[in-house]
Write an enzyme that holds these catalytic residues in place. Structure first.
Site, PDB file in Angstrom:
ATOM      1  N   LYS A  56     -14.656 -11.770   3.432  1.00  0.00           N
ATOM      2  CA  LYS A  56     -13.269 -11.465   3.097  1.00  0.00           C
ATOM      3  C   LYS A  56     -13.220 -10.368   2.032  1.00  0.00           C
ATOM      4  CE  LYS A  56     -10.859 -14.507   5.533  1.00  0.00           C
ATOM      5  NZ  LYS A  56      -9.783 -14.117   6.460  1.00  0.00           N
TER       6      LYS A  56
ATOM      7  N   LYS B 175      -6.155 -15.679  18.333  1.00  0.00           N
ATOM      8  CA  LYS B 175      -6.057 -17.006  17.714  1.00  0.00           C
ATOM      9  C   LYS B 175      -4.950 -17.769  18.422  1.00  0.00           C
ATOM     10  CE  LYS B 175      -7.494 -15.414  13.104  1.00  0.00           C
ATOM     11  NZ  LYS B 175      -7.061 -15.195  11.705  1.00  0.00           N
TER      12      LYS B 175
END
Length: 334
Positions: free
Chosen positions: A161, A257
């Site tokens: 991240k 997703k």
């Protein structure tokens, strides 16, 4: 034929430690679980599905539960397959539709005596896949420690991240902590104001093989003139099939997703659209339990990158959950 929404409940699951991204820190995740019961002649079956509210779309668990309750009367007289078609029209994409759509897939599979992958038209049973393991935000030193632990636990693909600040330091630290791991990064829309090509080249030199959502939603054209040494994959910029035509010229792949797409039904359509557009497929997830991973795992068989570590980031998972071993995610042992 009749379908009853037996339950629309919110469940809270604790995260192992904390999960940190550029938008904040999470110590738990609230998921919405839909449980539907259907009857054909005298046979009755139950299907379940789970969704995680998409926080950057303004969803929360209570809102999703209300959406399920409002949708239930509209499908009460339908069969499972008809109900799946109907909710694509009466519900928007998001976690609520995902939970209900996946519950209906589960119900239909049980009613027909099939496994989910058979109902979805797959050629064979899903097999274990390499999954990314997420290195959450922290100081470079803390991220190096996370990476070293993950590599020691057998993970060979790490997703780092980033924030747009000190990203090279963070990736270098992760590379030092896990020298043998493959790396992908998630910029979470944070590169809108930096030299994207220079940053991509620097990360490529460190072995990064993919960059997820480098620019803010709506600023995708910033990528138009850039010929980076690694592929860009759209996440927030590609929610459903309708987005493919708009973003396809700027990205090399899409992260599918089920919570964004609103269920397996739309996710399969999105995968087909990505294939037709020549875009690579990544299958990801939110923080979730193995109940949410089951339909995503079917789709993940088509993916170049798999990022289904949601249950691995929790303090505990459901019984008979997916197995995470030697960097692979595998079906539960039944």
């Amino acid at each position: 034929m009749a379908i009853q929404l037996k339950s629309a409940r919110v469940e809270r699951w604790p995260v192992a430690g904390s999960f940190v991204i550029s938008r904040g820190v999470k110590t738990h995740v609230d998921v919405i679980v839909a449980e539907v019961e259907g009857s054909e002649d005298t046979a009755r079956a139950t299907g379940r599905g789970e969704g995680t509210p998409v926080y950057y779309l303004g969803e929360d668990a209570a809102l999703c539960r209300d959406q399920l309750l409002r949708a239930a009367p509209h499908i009460a007289d339908l069969g499972a397959a008809e109900a799946r078609v109907a909710i694509q029209e009466i519900m928007g994409p998001g976690a609520a539709r995902n939970a209900l759509d996946c519950a209906l897939w589960d119900l239909e599979a049980r009613q027909r005596g099939l496994r989910l992958w058979q109902l979805a038209g797959c050629d064979g049973a899903p097999t274990a896949r390499v999954t990314a393991y997420t290195i959450s935000l922290g100081t470079p030193g803390a991220m190096a420690e996370q990476a070293a632990t993950a590599e020691a636990d057998g993970y060979c693909l790490l997703k780092v991240k980033l924030t747009g600040e000190d990203d090279r330091l963070r990736v270098a630290a992760v590379r030092k902590g896990a020298p043998g791991a493959r790396l992908i990064v998630d910029a979470n829309e944070s590169w809108g104001g930096i030299d994207i090509l220079s940053e991509a080249e620097a990360l490529a030199d460190m072995g990064v093989e993919m960059i997820e959502q480098p620019v803010p939603v709506g600023a995708d054209a910033l990528l138009d003139p850039i010929y980076a040494p690694v592929p860009f994959v759209a996440d927030e910029s590609c929610q459903t099939t309708a987005d493919v035509a708009r973003i396809g010229t700027f990205y090399d792949g899409v992260n599918i997703k089920l919570d964004k797409a609103g269920g397996l039904t739309e996710a399969l359509r999105l995968a087909d659209a990505a294939d037709a557009a020549g875009l690579s497929i990544m299958v990801g997830c939110m923080l979730c339990t193995s109940l949410a991973i089951a339909p995503a795992f079917v789709l993940a068989q088509r993916a170049r990158w798999v990022d289904l570590d949601g249950p691995a980031l929790l303090a505990r998972d459901r019984e008979a959950g997916f197995e995470f071993r030697e960097g692979l995610i595998g079906p539960p042992v039944l």
